[in-house]
Design a protein around this motif. Structure first.
Motif, short mmCIF file in Angstrom:
data_model
loop_
_atom_site.label_atom_id
_atom_site.label_comp_id
_atom_site.label_asym_id
_atom_site.label_seq_id
_atom_site.Cartn_x
_atom_site.Cartn_y
_atom_site.Cartn_z
N UNK A 1 -16.21 4.32 7.17
CA UNK A 1 -15.41 4.67 6.00
C UNK A 1 -14.93 3.39 5.29
N UNK A 2 -14.98 3.43 3.96
CA UNK A 2 -14.40 2.38 3.14
C UNK A 2 -12.96 2.79 2.83
N UNK A 3 -12.00 2.02 3.34
CA UNK A 3 -10.58 2.38 3.20
C UNK A 3 -9.87 1.56 2.12
N UNK B 1 -8.40 7.00 -1.19
CA UNK B 1 -8.89 7.86 -0.12
C UNK B 1 -10.07 7.20 0.56
N UNK B 2 -10.18 7.42 1.86
CA UNK B 2 -11.31 6.87 2.61
C UNK B 2 -12.60 7.52 2.15
N UNK B 3 -13.61 6.68 1.85
CA UNK B 3 -14.91 7.17 1.41
C UNK B 3 -15.98 6.70 2.39
N UNK C 1 -14.28 18.87 4.84
CA UNK C 1 -12.90 19.24 4.51
C UNK C 1 -12.22 18.27 3.55
N UNK C 2 -12.74 17.04 3.47
CA UNK C 2 -12.22 16.11 2.48
C UNK C 2 -11.09 15.22 2.93
N UNK C 3 -10.60 15.42 4.17
CA UNK C 3 -9.52 14.55 4.65
C UNK C 3 -9.48 14.57 6.17
N UNK C 4 -8.87 13.53 6.75
CA UNK C 4 -8.72 13.46 8.20
C UNK C 4 -7.82 14.59 8.69
N UNK C 5 -6.75 14.88 7.93
CA UNK C 5 -5.79 15.90 8.36
C UNK C 5 -6.42 17.28 8.40
N UNK C 6 -7.19 17.62 7.35
CA UNK C 6 -7.84 18.93 7.32
C UNK C 6 -8.90 19.04 8.42
N UNK C 7 -9.60 17.94 8.67
CA UNK C 7 -10.60 17.94 9.74
C UNK C 7 -9.93 18.14 11.10
N UNK C 8 -8.77 17.51 11.28
CA UNK C 8 -8.05 17.64 12.55
C UNK C 8 -7.68 19.10 12.82
#
Length: 306
Positions: A51-53, A57-59, A18-25
């Motif tokens: 994750x590299x923060x 964006x976290x990668x 999904x590309x993000x924590x929010x979308x995954x949530x």
């Protein structure tokens, strides 16, 4: 002590897709803070950074990529185990994944879905969309139990897969009335078509070589996610290309699209549905029987016949 959980791997997989924590949530039905907590706890338990923060964006780190790749194998194995246990106990699958090619309107599946719901079997149905060779890859890699609307000649291993014909897909080369090709002399040559941008739905294969239909070498492209968006983009005059006759008929009838004769005509494409022929449970058997008896897809394909 086991530091990995399937829930944590599912969240990691969702973040990557999904590309993000929010979308995954949203996908896993958790609040974002719970997803963030789960990832940090997993990092603390394993003693590595996933994750590299340091950036915007976290990668995923190298360790995170490895965890994700191997974790997906574990998730697949766990899902297959769950399905196998339920099949042994009841004969019904826990979940059936049905991949429908984007060339077919998803609405064609809904009447059968309503009938399946009435069985109250407990088997979950998950529809996904694939295009071109992606359907066969999904079946081969067990990301789908059944594929509908696949291109027959792209089929895989005949010894482990079974297929049944749905009919022929006929296409028409179409452009908006405002497109330069709308006024061009027919039949249109490949050299002339190649000068204009094509609207394409890319092959959804992840690992196989991508397959294309009607795209000329060196032709500029605008990629869209599915066939419905391809029709809309061509109506908007953003490019040219072949469309399934059944999808284009309405726009051709009311003048939003213009059909153009071409010098090199695409032959009709044979469409089918396919499944792995080992370990077929009650749910898949039901869909196979109803696809054989249900003629709505064949009628839809026939709407594109001359």
């Amino acid at each position: 002590m086991l530091r990995l959980s399937l829930e944590a791997l599912e969240i990691l997989d969702a973040i990557a897709r999904r590309g993000s924590f929010a979308a995954a949530a949203t996908e896993v039905h958790r609040v974002p803070s719970a997803v963030t907590y789960m990832v940090r706890k997993l990092e603390d338990d394993l003693g590595v950074e996933i994750f590299d923060r340091s950036g915007h964006r976290a990668q995923l780190t190298a360790a995170g990529v490895e965890l994700l790749n191997e974790g997906r194998h574990l998730l697949l194995a766990a899902n297959e185990l769950e399905c196998r246990i339920k099949r042994v106990a009841t004969g019904w699958e826990t979940e059936l994944v049905i991949a429908v090619d984007t060339v077919l309107p998803m609405e064609l599946m809904f009447p059968m879905m309503a009938q399946f719901d009435a069985l109250q079997s407990g088997t979950r149905i998950r529809f996904t969309q694939e295009s071109l060779g992606g359907s066969w890859e999904a079946l081969q890699e067990r990301r789908a139990d059944l594929i509908i609307g696949a291109i027959s000649h792209l089929g895989g291993n005949a010894s482990t897969q079974s297929t049944q014909s749905l009919g022929e897909l006929r296409s028409v080369f179409a452009v908006a009335p405002t497109h330069p090709l709308a006024q061009a002399t027919e039949p249109l040559s490949s050299q002339l078509i190649q000068q204009y941008r094509a609207i394409v739905v890319p092959d959804s294969s992840r690992n196989l070589l991508p397959y294309t239909i009607g795209l000329l070498s060196g032709q500029e492209t605008l990629r869209v996610p599915d066939m419905q968006h391809k029709v809309a983009a061509q109506i908007a005059g953003l490019g040219c290309g072949y469309l399934p006759q059944a999808l284009a008929n309405e726009a051709l009838a009311d003048g939003r699209l213009v059909a153009k004769a071409v010098a090199e005509v695409n032959a009709p494409i044979r469409m089918c549905f396919a499944w792995r022929n080992m370990g077929v449970g009650h749910g898949l058997k039901w869909w196979l029987e109803h696809l054989t008896q249900e003629h709505s897809i064949s009628k839809w394909l026939a709407a594109g016949s001359a």
